[in-house]
Design an enzyme around this catalytic site. Sequence first.
Site, mmCIF file in Angstrom:
data_model
loop_
_atom_site.group_PDB
_atom_site.id
_atom_site.type_symbol
_atom_site.label_atom_id
_atom_site.label_comp_id
_atom_site.label_asym_id
_atom_site.label_seq_id
_atom_site.Cartn_x
_atom_site.Cartn_y
_atom_site.Cartn_z
ATOM 1 N N HIS A 1 0.826 -1.213 0.000
ATOM 2 C CA HIS A 1 0.000 0.000 0.000
ATOM 3 C C HIS A 1 0.859 1.263 0.000
ATOM 4 C CE1 HIS A 1 -4.290 -1.405 1.054
ATOM 5 N NE2 HIS A 1 -3.617 -2.447 0.597
ATOM 6 N N ASP A 2 2.030 1.206 0.605
ATOM 7 C CA ASP A 2 2.920 2.369 0.582
ATOM 8 C C ASP A 2 3.549 2.547 -0.792
ATOM 9 O OD1 ASP A 2 4.404 4.570 1.747
ATOM 10 O OD2 ASP A 2 6.157 3.258 1.660
ATOM 11 N N VAL B 1 1.521 3.925 -3.956
ATOM 12 C CA VAL B 1 1.041 5.311 -3.965
ATOM 13 C C VAL B 1 2.244 6.221 -3.739
ATOM 14 C CG1 VAL B 1 -0.495 6.994 -2.914
ATOM 15 C CG2 VAL B 1 -1.193 4.600 -3.046
ATOM 16 N N GLY C 1 5.221 5.844 -4.505
ATOM 17 C CA GLY C 1 6.485 5.156 -4.314
ATOM 18 C C GLY C 1 6.741 4.743 -2.878
ATOM 19 N N ASP D 1 8.084 5.409 0.065
ATOM 20 C CA ASP D 1 8.643 6.551 0.789
ATOM 21 C C ASP D 1 8.062 6.723 2.188
ATOM 22 O OD1 ASP D 1 6.092 7.312 0.139
ATOM 23 O OD2 ASP D 1 6.639 9.256 -0.726
ATOM 24 N N GLU E 1 -2.670 9.658 3.352
ATOM 25 C CA GLU E 1 -2.932 8.340 2.773
ATOM 26 C C GLU E 1 -3.479 7.359 3.801
ATOM 27 O OE1 GLU E 1 0.525 6.720 0.820
ATOM 28 O OE2 GLU E 1 1.067 8.681 0.011
ATOM 29 N N PRO F 1 -5.320 -0.802 -6.693
ATOM 30 C CA PRO F 1 -6.221 -1.728 -7.389
ATOM 31 C C PRO F 1 -7.074 -2.499 -6.390
ATOM 32 C CG PRO F 1 -3.954 -2.525 -7.456
ATOM 33 C CD PRO F 1 -3.899 -1.141 -6.900
ATOM 34 N N HIS G 1 -1.065 -13.051 -0.790
ATOM 35 C CA HIS G 1 -2.299 -13.522 -0.161
ATOM 36 C C HIS G 1 -2.137 -14.918 0.422
ATOM 37 C CE1 HIS G 1 -4.839 -10.562 -2.806
ATOM 38 N NE2 HIS G 1 -4.159 -9.958 -1.847
#
EC number: 1.11.1.7
Length: 330
Positions: A74-75, A78, A80, A82, A93, A165, A195
Amino acid sequence: MTSTGTAMALALGLIFVSLAGRQSYAGSSAALEVGFYKGKCGIFDVESIVAGLVKAKFFKDPTIAPALIRMQFHDCFVSGCDASLLLNGGSSERFASPNLSVRGYEFIDEVKDAVESFCPGLVSCADIIAIATRDAISLSGGGRYRVETGRRDGFESLAENVDLPGPQIPVSESIAAFARKGLNVTDMVYLLGGHTVGVAHCFFFQDRLYNFQNTGRPDPTMDLELVRSLRSRCPQKSTGNNIVSLDQNFLSSFIVDNSFYQEILRKRGVLQIDQRLALDPRTRDIVTTIASGRASDFGSKFGEAMIKMGAIQVLTGTEGEIRKSCSVIN
């Protein structure tokens, strides 16, 4: 682990462990390198400090592994890799809808506090995520890949930038989303293999159990035995907050291996995107190859995909900062 003092004590037992020396990883960002922090914190070894804390946390709560895998994904997807996901604030975020169920923030803060006590101002929060995730994957049975470091932390975090996504996305759109990050179809299939140790809340797939695409029937691509099993966990009139394992082989749902792929080939994928991987002609052969291979082969390839993802739009040199606290810009 409840205090920085405890964290420091755990870390002290590991500071003399020697990790691999510097080595750039072919095919990823030349600005990152294996062993970036080696020799930069006196007698202390940064990666060993992190490893000690991850090990202690993992044996108390093995679900920290999927939590960290999800956090890094997740980081990085979005703006990159960072650590912008970690910044606190109502419009950051962290508070975008797809991130409300992300876990592990407090643990990363604990690791950051411990690292700061030994090496103040040296190690970025973005690198702590990458190192801790690698160690959690290894403890879960995955391959111990040589994590690259040298990232710096970003200055911006906006909820409006979050375009991750979703679980119902078609394979074609998923391929396009990964391609925008420089990742190919094979990378995508391996990364979704995270997963193998993940869970999902019922509301992410409840429509597949009762009213798929407004048909009033379950998704025909889902095994009927699995439909019955998941309905018992996710009743139609419930809030949908219960969770289920994404790898429906319960002997393997906490192990990083290729069992997840074997399950989706049996139409036992929980999320729609997972099941579609086994059905779509663009990904089916990759899934079949992974499922029929050795678990260790998956662990190695999954690690390579994590390295590649970890190099997305990284900040290095003077492009970012080393935060003193992961939730606040200095």
